[in-house]
Design a protein around this motif. Structure first.
Motif: not given
Length: 120
Positions: A58-69, A73-82
């Protein structure tokens, strides 16, 4: 000791894209909920995205449709595509862990942040 380490910030022109990364142990990513926050100078820190254990988001309204979290697991990484970045997205960005996926949300592990600057 649990550590979260963000990277990928930088300066980009409005309309551009950036992908933030947060290095975390696989167990943290599997067992807990994770969030991305941002804090601009003189403003409160706000959550912009959250990913649950099952991968739902889920996303804040200000970034919805633009950001993707997302998480890898294999890379041990969390991402935020903006994408479609705006000057108002300029802030320090932090990743954080909500151990046990609390209700209400309670983030107790934080990274040190990575700066994102969007120029017009």
């Amino acid at each position: 000791q649990v550590q979260l380490v963000e990277s990928g910030g930088g300066s980009v022109q409005a309309g551009g894209s950036l992908k933030l990364s947060c290095a975390a142990s696989p167990s943290i990513l599997i067992r807990n909920c994770m969030g991305w926050f941002r804090q601009a100078p003189g403003q409160e820190r706000v959550r912009v995205a959250r990913i649950e254990r099952d991968g739902s988001t889920n996303y804040a309204d200000s970034v919805k449709g633009r950001f993707t979290i997302s998480k890898d697991i294999a890379k041990s990484t969390l991402y935020l595509q903006m994408t479609s970045l705006k000057p108002e997205d300029t802030a320090m960005y932090y990743c954080a862990a909500d151990l046990g996926c609390s209700t209400p949300e309670r983030y107790t592990i934080w990274g040190r942040g990575t700066q994102v600057t969007v120029t017009s």
